[in-house]
Write a protein that holds these residues in place. Structure first.
Motif, short mmCIF file in Angstrom:
data_model
loop_
_atom_site.label_atom_id
_atom_site.label_comp_id
_atom_site.label_asym_id
_atom_site.label_seq_id
_atom_site.Cartn_x
_atom_site.Cartn_y
_atom_site.Cartn_z
N PHE A 84 0.85 -1.19 0.00
CA PHE A 84 0.00 0.00 0.00
C PHE A 84 0.89 1.23 0.00
CE2 PHE A 84 0.52 -1.08 4.49
CZ PHE A 84 0.83 0.15 5.08
N ASP A 85 0.28 2.38 -0.27
CA ASP A 85 1.01 3.65 -0.34
C ASP A 85 0.10 4.75 0.20
OD1 ASP A 85 2.57 5.88 -0.96
OD2 ASP A 85 3.01 5.20 -3.00
N VAL A 86 0.51 5.38 1.31
CA VAL A 86 -0.31 6.46 1.89
C VAL A 86 -0.11 7.79 1.15
CG1 VAL A 86 -0.38 5.42 4.18
CG2 VAL A 86 1.39 7.11 3.66
N ASN A 87 0.90 7.86 0.28
CA ASN A 87 1.16 9.07 -0.50
C ASN A 87 1.48 8.69 -1.94
OD1 ASN A 87 1.88 11.53 -1.53
ND2 ASN A 87 3.63 11.84 -0.20
N PRO A 88 0.50 8.24 -2.71
CA PRO A 88 0.77 7.80 -4.08
C PRO A 88 1.16 8.93 -5.03
CG PRO A 88 -1.59 7.74 -3.63
CD PRO A 88 -0.91 8.07 -2.34
N GLY A 137 -6.56 -5.36 5.20
CA GLY A 137 -5.83 -6.47 4.61
C GLY A 137 -6.75 -7.37 3.79
N LEU A 138 -6.22 -7.88 2.67
CA LEU A 138 -6.99 -8.75 1.80
C LEU A 138 -6.62 -10.22 1.96
CD1 LEU A 138 -6.87 -6.54 -1.42
CD2 LEU A 138 -8.66 -6.63 0.33
N GLY A 139 -5.63 -10.50 2.85
CA GLY A 139 -5.19 -11.87 3.06
C GLY A 139 -4.23 -12.37 2.01
N PHE A 143 -3.42 -4.74 0.29
CA PHE A 143 -4.38 -4.05 1.14
C PHE A 143 -5.34 -3.28 0.26
CE2 PHE A 143 -0.98 -5.23 3.77
CZ PHE A 143 -1.53 -5.41 5.02
N GLY A 144 -6.58 -3.21 0.73
CA GLY A 144 -7.64 -2.54 -0.02
C GLY A 144 -7.90 -1.15 0.49
N THR A 145 -9.12 -0.93 0.87
CA THR A 145 -9.60 0.38 1.27
C THR A 145 -8.76 0.97 2.40
OG1 THR A 145 -11.83 -0.30 0.69
CG2 THR A 145 -11.63 1.64 2.10
N MET A 146 -8.38 2.25 2.23
CA MET A 146 -7.70 2.99 3.29
C MET A 146 -8.67 4.05 3.79
SD MET A 146 -4.05 4.97 3.34
CE MET A 146 -3.25 3.49 2.80
#
Length: 179
Positions: A84-88, A137-139, A143-146
């Motif tokens: 995931f990336d909090v700052n894409p 988490g998607l397992g 990771f999906g929705t933030m």
């Protein structure tokens, strides 16, 4: 990344070499958070590392754990990817938002997949305003929705409150290895 094995008597055996080096190809950001858990639901521990202000600022990388009879437990660098990336918006350079030392895992929605909660300053790397976010988490190590759990919009604050939280956590996570 180095794994130090406990001897069972309170002492540890230091390995001769590191298991792997993150950012070998310089496309990932450096590391400020390391989270160890089973993120792909295969019964082995994995790591998610990253969340720096340089390079791909705000990115976190998944390294799956694996076990082989010849080499024992290790992390797969070939199987790693950006989780995931909090700052894409900032994929290179330095001094960008996305730095965090607060990443923690927990199954917040009780769906069997580990989620990640973290706080970070969203305008600049070192000063507020800040957010606390939850990424589901998607397992699979992805990771999906933030979702923003809490916004601390005060740019004059002296503390990044977004990184101040507590979650339930096992003190000793255990992973069994099936031989």
């Amino acid at each position: 990344v180095t794994l130090v094995h406990g001897n069972g008597d309170g002492s540890f055996t230091l390995p001769n070499t590191a298991m792997f080096q993150h950012n070998d190809n310089r496309t990932q950001s450096p590391v400020n958070s390391i989270v160890f858990n089973d993120f792909d639901n295969d019964g082995l521990g994995d790591v998610i590392i990253g969340l720096d202000d340089d390079g791909d600022a705000g990115s976190a990388w998944f390294y799956p754990g694996r076990y082989s009879a010849s080499s024992g437990f290790e992390f797969s660098t070939a199987g790693s990817f950006e989780a995931f990336d909090v700052n894409p918006g900032d994929e290179s350079g330095g001094e960008n938002a996305g730095f965090s030392t607060s990443a923690r895992s927990f199954d917040f929605d009780f769906d069997g997949n580990q989620d990640i909660i973290l706080g970070y300053n969203y305008n600049r790397p070192w000063n507020p305003p800040s957010h606390t976010v939850l990424t589901e988490g998607l397992g699979t190590g992805s990771f999906g929705t933030m979702s923003v759990i809490r916004d601390f919009p005060d740019v004059n604050a002296t503390v990044s409150y977004g990184q101040s939280f507590s979650i339930p956590q096992r003190l000793c996570q255990r992973f069994s290895i099936v031989l």
